[in-house]
Write an enzyme that holds these catalytic residues in place. Structure first.
Site, short mmCIF file in Angstrom:
data_model
loop_
_atom_site.label_atom_id
_atom_site.label_comp_id
_atom_site.label_asym_id
_atom_site.label_seq_id
_atom_site.Cartn_x
_atom_site.Cartn_y
_atom_site.Cartn_z
N ASP A 8 61.03 70.04 51.98
CA ASP A 8 62.37 70.40 52.44
C ASP A 8 62.38 71.91 52.69
O ASP A 8 61.31 72.56 52.66
CB ASP A 8 63.44 69.95 51.44
CG ASP A 8 63.42 70.74 50.13
OD1 ASP A 8 62.51 71.57 49.95
OD2 ASP A 8 64.31 70.51 49.29
N CYS A 65 59.23 70.43 47.24
CA CYS A 65 60.63 70.86 47.28
C CYS A 65 60.77 72.01 46.28
O CYS A 65 59.76 72.54 45.81
CB CYS A 65 61.60 69.71 47.04
SG CYS A 65 61.50 68.92 45.43
N THR A 67 61.76 72.18 43.13
CA THR A 67 61.20 71.87 41.82
C THR A 67 60.08 70.84 41.87
O THR A 67 59.32 70.70 40.90
CB THR A 67 62.29 71.26 40.92
OG1 THR A 67 62.79 70.08 41.58
CG2 THR A 67 63.43 72.23 40.67
N HIS A 98 43.97 59.38 35.23
CA HIS A 98 44.66 58.35 34.45
C HIS A 98 45.62 57.51 35.29
O HIS A 98 45.81 56.33 35.01
CB HIS A 98 45.48 59.00 33.31
CG HIS A 98 44.62 59.54 32.21
ND1 HIS A 98 45.10 59.79 30.95
CD2 HIS A 98 43.31 59.89 32.18
CE1 HIS A 98 44.13 60.26 30.18
NE2 HIS A 98 43.02 60.34 30.91
N HIS A 133 42.49 52.51 32.19
CA HIS A 133 43.66 52.92 32.97
C HIS A 133 44.02 51.90 34.06
O HIS A 133 45.16 51.84 34.51
CB HIS A 133 43.42 54.29 33.62
CG HIS A 133 43.10 55.34 32.61
ND1 HIS A 133 44.02 55.78 31.69
CD2 HIS A 133 41.95 56.01 32.34
CE1 HIS A 133 43.45 56.69 30.90
NE2 HIS A 133 42.20 56.83 31.28
C1 RB5 Z 1 67.13 72.35 47.22
O1 RB5 Z 1 67.99 73.38 46.88
C2 RB5 Z 1 66.59 71.69 45.96
O2 RB5 Z 1 67.58 70.97 45.32
C3 RB5 Z 1 65.41 70.82 46.29
O3 RB5 Z 1 64.45 71.56 46.94
C4 RB5 Z 1 64.69 70.19 45.10
O4 RB5 Z 1 64.36 71.14 44.14
C5 RB5 Z 1 65.30 68.98 44.54
O5 RB5 Z 1 64.73 68.34 43.64
#
Ligand code: RB5
Length: 146
Positions: A8, A65, A67, A98, A133
């Protein structure tokens, strides 16, 4: 090994940098987008990359993304996908050994470019360990029919 990659807006810059790195290593890449830092929705790109993996257009997917959490939640909804959010090389190695993970999820806001490159390289070069596994992976597949 052909790779499909997507991000994203929060992962866009990291994706561009990782694509350049992987191309230097010689990996063929399907870049599913996004293609700018304009705000967009991570599930759209998770779907595109996972479709490539499920349809065997790519052997492995990479999703980035902010996180890595949204990408991993989305990817793991798709039958045949085993997505792992990997924070470092140890996660990456174990996700392959695993869990036989076929999609690597990364958090752009929590790794340097160099750490991301090392994490990805270990993920791409570590084989599934099989053995004990295997039956655990089969139990995951039993949940969705594959
Ligand atoms: C975007 O701001 C953020 O929410 C997205 O990149 C991600 O971290 C969501 O899990």
């Amino acid at each position: 090994m052909r790779l499909a990659i997507g991000s994203d807006h929060a992962g866009f810059e990291a994706k561009q940098s990782l694509v350049a790195y992987l191309e230097r290593l010689g990996y063929p890449i399907i870049d599913a987008g996004c293609f700018s830092e304009e705000s967009c929705d991570y599930p759209d790109y998770a779907m595109l990359v996972c479709d490539s993996v499920v349809n065997h257009d790519a052997e492995c997917g990479i999703l980035i993304c902010g996180t890595g959490i949204g990408m991993s939640i989305t990817a793991n909804k798709i039958t045949g996908i085993r997505a792992a959010l990997c924070m470092d090389v140890d996660y990456a190695r174990l996700a392959r050994e695993h869990n036989n993970a076929n999609v690597l999820c990364l958090g752009a806001r929590f790794q340097t470019d160099t750490a991301r490159e090392k994490t990805t390289e270990i993920f791409l070069t570590t084989p599934f360990a099989g053995g004990r596994h295997t039956k655990r992976i089969e139990k995951i597949h039993d949940l969705t029919g594959r």
